[in-house]
Design a protein around this motif. Structure first.
Motif, PDB file in Angstrom:
ATOM      1  N   ARG A   4       0.845  -1.177   0.000  1.00  0.00           N
ATOM      2  CA  ARG A   4       0.000   0.000   0.000  1.00  0.00           C
ATOM      3  C   ARG A   4       0.887   1.235   0.000  1.00  0.00           C
ATOM      4  N   THR A   5       0.418   2.279  -0.661  1.00  0.00           N
ATOM      5  CA  THR A   5       1.185   3.521  -0.766  1.00  0.00           C
ATOM      6  C   THR A   5       0.486   4.620   0.025  1.00  0.00           C
ATOM      7  N   ILE A   6       1.269   5.413   0.741  1.00  0.00           N
ATOM      8  CA  ILE A   6       0.755   6.592   1.427  1.00  0.00           C
ATOM      9  C   ILE A   6       1.629   7.780   1.045  1.00  0.00           C
ATOM     10  N   ARG A   7       1.006   8.874   0.650  1.00  0.00           N
ATOM     11  CA  ARG A   7       1.753  10.042   0.164  1.00  0.00           C
ATOM     12  C   ARG A   7       1.834  11.086   1.279  1.00  0.00           C
ATOM     13  N   ILE A   8       3.071  11.518   1.536  1.00  0.00           N
ATOM     14  CA  ILE A   8       3.353  12.413   2.653  1.00  0.00           C
ATOM     15  C   ILE A   8       4.041  13.663   2.146  1.00  0.00           C
ATOM     16  N   ALA A   9       3.471  14.833   2.456  1.00  0.00           N
ATOM     17  CA  ALA A   9       4.109  16.114   2.154  1.00  0.00           C
ATOM     18  C   ALA A   9       4.942  16.520   3.355  1.00  0.00           C
ATOM     19  N   VAL A  77       0.361  21.934  -3.106  1.00  0.00           N
ATOM     20  CA  VAL A  77       0.565  20.586  -2.569  1.00  0.00           C
ATOM     21  C   VAL A  77      -0.639  20.157  -1.734  1.00  0.00           C
ATOM     22  N   LEU A  78      -1.139  21.077  -0.900  1.00  0.00           N
ATOM     23  CA  LEU A  78      -2.283  20.739  -0.064  1.00  0.00           C
ATOM     24  C   LEU A  78      -3.560  20.556  -0.882  1.00  0.00           C
ATOM     25  N   ALA A  79      -3.622  21.171  -2.046  1.00  0.00           N
ATOM     26  CA  ALA A  79      -4.790  21.011  -2.926  1.00  0.00           C
ATOM     27  C   ALA A  79      -4.766  19.682  -3.672  1.00  0.00           C
ATOM     28  N   ASP A  80      -3.663  18.974  -3.609  1.00  0.00           N
ATOM     29  CA  ASP A  80      -3.522  17.688  -4.287  1.00  0.00           C
ATOM     30  C   ASP A  80      -4.244  16.609  -3.473  1.00  0.00           C
ATOM     31  N   ASP A  81      -5.303  16.049  -4.025  1.00  0.00           N
ATOM     32  CA  ASP A  81      -6.097  15.059  -3.307  1.00  0.00           C
ATOM     33  C   ASP A  81      -5.338  13.773  -3.023  1.00  0.00           C
ATOM     34  N   SER A  82      -4.228  13.548  -3.705  1.00  0.00           N
ATOM     35  CA  SER A  82      -3.477  12.306  -3.487  1.00  0.00           C
ATOM     36  C   SER A  82      -2.597  12.366  -2.245  1.00  0.00           C
ATOM     37  N   ILE A  83      -2.404  13.561  -1.680  1.00  0.00           N
ATOM     38  CA  ILE A  83      -1.593  13.703  -0.462  1.00  0.00           C
ATOM     39  C   ILE A  83      -2.422  13.270   0.746  1.00  0.00           C
ATOM     40  N   ASP A  84      -1.889  12.327   1.509  1.00  0.00           N
ATOM     41  CA  ASP A  84      -2.605  11.803   2.675  1.00  0.00           C
ATOM     42  C   ASP A  84      -2.222  12.504   3.971  1.00  0.00           C
ATOM     43  N   ILE A  85      -0.918  12.796   4.134  1.00  0.00           N
ATOM     44  CA  ILE A  85      -0.400  13.332   5.397  1.00  0.00           C
ATOM     45  C   ILE A  85       0.411  14.588   5.123  1.00  0.00           C
ATOM     46  N   TYR A  86       0.208  15.588   5.952  1.00  0.00           N
ATOM     47  CA  TYR A  86       1.065  16.771   5.929  1.00  0.00           C
ATOM     48  C   TYR A  86       1.921  16.767   7.191  1.00  0.00           C
ATOM     49  N   PHE A  87       3.244  16.901   6.996  1.00  0.00           N
ATOM     50  CA  PHE A  87       4.189  16.966   8.113  1.00  0.00           C
ATOM     51  C   PHE A  87       4.855  18.320   8.135  1.00  0.00           C
TER      52      PHE A  87
END
Length: 383
Positions: A4-9, A77-87
């Motif tokens: 599984r993939t999780i996308r993190i900014a 970046v925050l407008a990208d629906d594929s981003i799951d987590i913001y750090f």
């Protein structure tokens, strides 16, 4: 078996802590090991998007580590629906607004501390995140240090009996920057930029004391700016407007008293950069970053005060080293793994934005205690 993939900014990876601890030693190390094992043959793979203000630094870091995505546009970046987590590991003054934007965008949050510059701001973030239904966590890395994990093992095993007191010593000499380069960025010493050792370290002491010994109920602090003039990254002199040292006394809910000295103007004469001595009726311990030594009541010597004779014994040699008994991983990585499991598997998690607000509260009250010269109550926080 599935990956599984999780996308993190990741915002703030051009800074010292964000780069070394969170990017390299946590998330990149996790990727090097093939991802996070979720059990049942499944793994979680973190896809990373680097965010920051300095384009050249982001490009260099991304190229160095083979990462394809980076941006100087946080809103995009925050407008990208594929981003799951913001750090967030930015400077403190920029964090609160960025976290608000991430909450509004529906991202799960993981952030360095302090979470905001004021208690009101920190509590507002916790409320907003709860109302938005996003999962949120605050870095509390020192709980995962080998030395403090050994100390917790002793507490949980009843080694101390009744705990009487905790004495902490933290700090080292940060060079002024004139004839040797400073080890910390200059903004740390400017109050107007969110600097100061109370704002930096009291949130750490809050969660260490809270988790291991009991909630802090009162604080009495004295702050100082021992080095009033420093030199910045360009070699230009500036006036230090923030505290570089703090001396705190904390009363704990369980009845113990904690005393913690924090200083960037002290030369180290101890085994590690931070050490906590815990004294209990049945035994004592001294824990640092990695090591922990103990002395049980049955093995406690009987010192006799006699200033007329030289000391004939080594007091340090009378303590016993606590064995590792397990393999310790990097503390930042350990907490990242727990947070990712919380987000993906809904596993239990307690180090949220309300816990982060307690750290901001203690720092705020510590500064006020020093300014007013009195001991202050620390009210219990609720949302």
């Amino acid at each position: 078996m599935a990956r599984r993939t999780i996308r993190i900014a990741l915002n703030g990876v051009t800074g010292r802590m964000g780069y070394r601890q969170h990017l390299v030693r946590s998330l990149l190390a996790l990727r090097e090991d093939g991802g996070l094992d979720l059990g049942g043959g499944d793994t979680l793979w973190p896809e990373l998007v680097l965010v920051g203000r300095r384009e050249h630094a982001l490009r260099e870091i991304a190229g160095r580590h083979g990462l394809g995505e980076w941006s100087t546009d946080l809103d995009a970046v925050l407008a990208d629906d594929s981003i799951d987590i913001y750090f967030d590991a930015q400077v403190t003054a920029a964090r609160e607004e960025a976290l608000k934007k991430a909450i509004a965008a529906g991202k799960h949050l993981y952030t360095e501390k302090p979470t905001a510059t004021t208690l009101a701001g920190a509590l507002a973030l916790a409320r907003l995140a709860d109302e938005a239904g996003v999962k949120h966590g605050v870095v509390q890395d020192k709980l995962f240090l080998p030395g403090l994990l050994k100390l917790k093992r002793l507490i949980d095993g009843g080694f101390f009996g009744e705990i009487l007191s905790v004495r902490g010593e933290f700090g080292y000499w940060v060079f002024e920057g004139d004839w040797q380069q400073a080890q910390r960025p200059s903004w740390n010493y400017r109050a107007e930029d969110g600097g100061g050792i109370v704002v930096d370290m009291f949130p750490h002491w809050e969660y260490v004391l809270h988790e291991l010994f009991g909630r802090v109920t009162t604080v009495q602090a004295l702050t100082a700016t021992h080095i009033p003039r420093r030199w910045d990254e360009r070699g230009a002199p500036y006036e230090a407007t923030a505290d570089d040292s703090a001396y705190g006394v904390f009363q704990l809910a369980g009845g113990a008293v904690a005393q913690i000295n924090s200083s960037w103007a002290v030369r180290v004469n101890r085994d590690e950069l931070v050490e906590f001595q815990v004294d209990g009726v049945h035994g004592s311990a001294v824990a640092g970053l990695r090591n922990c030594r103990v002395q049980h009541r049955s093995a406690t010597p009987k010192p006799v005060w006699n200033p007329d004779l030289p000391v004939t014994e080594s007091f340090r040699d009378q303590w016993q080293e606590v064995p590792d008994n397990t393999e310790f991983t990097n503390g930042f990585r350990a907490q990242w793994e727990l947070f990712l499991r919380h987000v993906v598997l809904d596993e239990p998690w307690s180090w949220d934005l309300l816990a982060g607000a307690r750290g901001v509260q203690l720092a705020e009250l510590g500064l006020r205690s020093s300014a007013e010269g009195r001991r202050l109550d620390v009210p219990e926080l609720t949302l």
